[in-house]
Design an enzyme around this catalytic site. Sequence first.
Site, PDB file in Angstrom:
ATOM      1  N   LYS A 153       0.846  -1.207   0.000  1.00 26.75           N
ATOM      2  CA  LYS A 153       0.000   0.000   0.000  1.00 26.75           C
ATOM      3  C   LYS A 153       0.875   1.249   0.000  1.00 26.75           C
ATOM      4  O   LYS A 153       0.639   2.185  -0.775  1.00 26.75           O
ATOM      5  CB  LYS A 153      -0.930  -0.005   1.226  1.00 26.75           C
ATOM      6  CG  LYS A 153      -2.042  -1.049   1.129  1.00 26.75           C
ATOM      7  CD  LYS A 153      -2.814  -1.230   2.434  1.00 26.75           C
ATOM      8  CE  LYS A 153      -3.831  -2.363   2.303  1.00 26.75           C
ATOM      9  NZ  LYS A 153      -4.576  -2.652   3.536  1.00 26.75           N
ATOM     10  N   GLN A 174      -4.337  -0.723   9.582  1.00 23.76           N
ATOM     11  CA  GLN A 174      -4.393  -2.097   9.087  1.00 23.76           C
ATOM     12  C   GLN A 174      -5.006  -3.021  10.131  1.00 23.76           C
ATOM     13  O   GLN A 174      -4.651  -2.973  11.307  1.00 23.76           O
ATOM     14  CB  GLN A 174      -2.974  -2.566   8.704  1.00 23.76           C
ATOM     15  CG  GLN A 174      -2.903  -3.951   8.097  1.00 23.76           C
ATOM     16  CD  GLN A 174      -3.518  -4.055   6.703  1.00 23.76           C
ATOM     17  OE1 GLN A 174      -3.705  -3.049   6.013  1.00 23.76           O
ATOM     18  NE2 GLN A 174      -3.845  -5.256   6.284  1.00 23.76           N
ATOM     19  N   ASP A 227     -10.937   3.423   4.259  1.00 21.85           N
ATOM     20  CA  ASP A 227     -11.391   2.033   4.353  1.00 21.85           C
ATOM     21  C   ASP A 227     -12.918   1.938   4.313  1.00 21.85           C
ATOM     22  O   ASP A 227     -13.462   0.838   4.222  1.00 21.85           O
ATOM     23  CB  ASP A 227     -10.932   1.438   5.692  1.00 21.85           C
ATOM     24  CG  ASP A 227      -9.837   0.403   5.520  1.00 21.85           C
ATOM     25  OD1 ASP A 227      -9.731  -0.169   4.432  1.00 21.85           O
ATOM     26  OD2 ASP A 227      -9.111   0.175   6.501  1.00 21.85           O
TER      27      ASP A 227
HETATM   28  N1  GUN Z   1      -6.882  -6.218   6.546  1.00 17.30           N
HETATM   29  C1  GUN Z   1      -7.278  -6.990   5.511  1.00 17.30           C
HETATM   30  N2  GUN Z   1      -7.954  -6.259   4.601  1.00 17.30           N
HETATM   31  C2  GUN Z   1      -7.992  -4.996   5.076  1.00 17.30           C
HETATM   32  C3  GUN Z   1      -8.549  -3.782   4.597  1.00 17.30           C
HETATM   33  O1  GUN Z   1      -9.164  -3.708   3.530  1.00 17.30           O
HETATM   34  N3  GUN Z   1      -8.376  -2.692   5.387  1.00 17.30           N
HETATM   35  C4  GUN Z   1      -7.718  -2.751   6.571  1.00 17.30           C
HETATM   36  N4  GUN Z   1      -7.603  -1.628   7.268  1.00 17.30           N
HETATM   37  N5  GUN Z   1      -7.183  -3.858   7.046  1.00 17.30           N
HETATM   38  C5  GUN Z   1      -7.320  -4.967   6.299  1.00 17.30           C
END
Ligand code: GUN
Length: 299
Positions: free
Chosen positions: A53, A97, A120
């Site tokens: 990311k 995350q 998100d």
């Molecule tokens: N962990 C797995 N997928 C995601 C996501 O789309 N966003 C976040 N913040 N954590 C994750």
Amino acid sequence: MTTVIDGKRVAASVIDAVKTATAALERDTGTKTGLAVVIVGDDPASHTYVSSKSRMAKECGFNSIQHTLPAETTQDELARLVASLNEDAAIHGILVQLPLPKHLNAEAIIQSIRPDKDVDGLNVVNAGKLATGDLDTGLISCTPAGAMLLVRRMHGEDLSGLTAVVIGRSNLFGKPMAQLLIHANATVTTAHSRTKDLAAVARGADILVAAVGRPEMVKADWIKPGATVIDVGINRIAAPDKGEGKTRLVGDVAFTEAAEVAAVITPVPGGVGPMTIAMLMANTSIAAHRAAGKPAPKF
Ligand code: GUN
């Protein structure tokens, strides 16, 4: 002939659009798009995702900030970091995350992210806007937004007359995915681990979306001939055929046999996965445009 959707190619087209919009925003308003990604603890898979990311954010021309915190971080420390990012005018998107270490209350942290920076789409304001059919002023969770973009590329904007089954009911994916499909006029069933005769329910779907986290659970006889199958699972399993201790990634769908029945299917890896990161960049670009008072790009 079965169509195997190339998620990497579709994601690359989204990233190209983000790069163009980001450069134009900076040129026209002086706003440099900023994304802060927060990771707590040592989960290796989470670190891999977060690195991708942060790398992609830089590639898009963003100001990309990563906060890597130790597993012992307290609720208060994490809350203070989120509060400071909420206040920081150079940051347009905040992503914490998940999963967080067990001693932390993840929901309280997620809900403390300002809705206009919640890339998100997990804040109740954004979830509520989606649930009430406002797809224009909030932010939509990245994986469902990415999966839906793939559905739209195959079926267009209007799914009238089509049945969709989403297997999985999480806040991060299943619920928002069902909302997006309903908004596009599909007739939607949300199925899950307590659904009776899941295979029969799945077999009714013109569009079958699997997000259960169980390797290759969806078999060929779960699929209506000619269906579109979107596999959201990312499961690492042992692959002794590749050598001792080796592993491979598989989805929630038994791909090879499912591809014999489906008309359209997403592979794992290379299907929905790349779309998640692309839509995170798209959401951050949307948030930065809104903060600068400019019309947000559509993806
Ligand atoms: N962990 C797995 N997928 C995601 C996501 O789309 N966003 C976040 N913040 N954590 C994750």
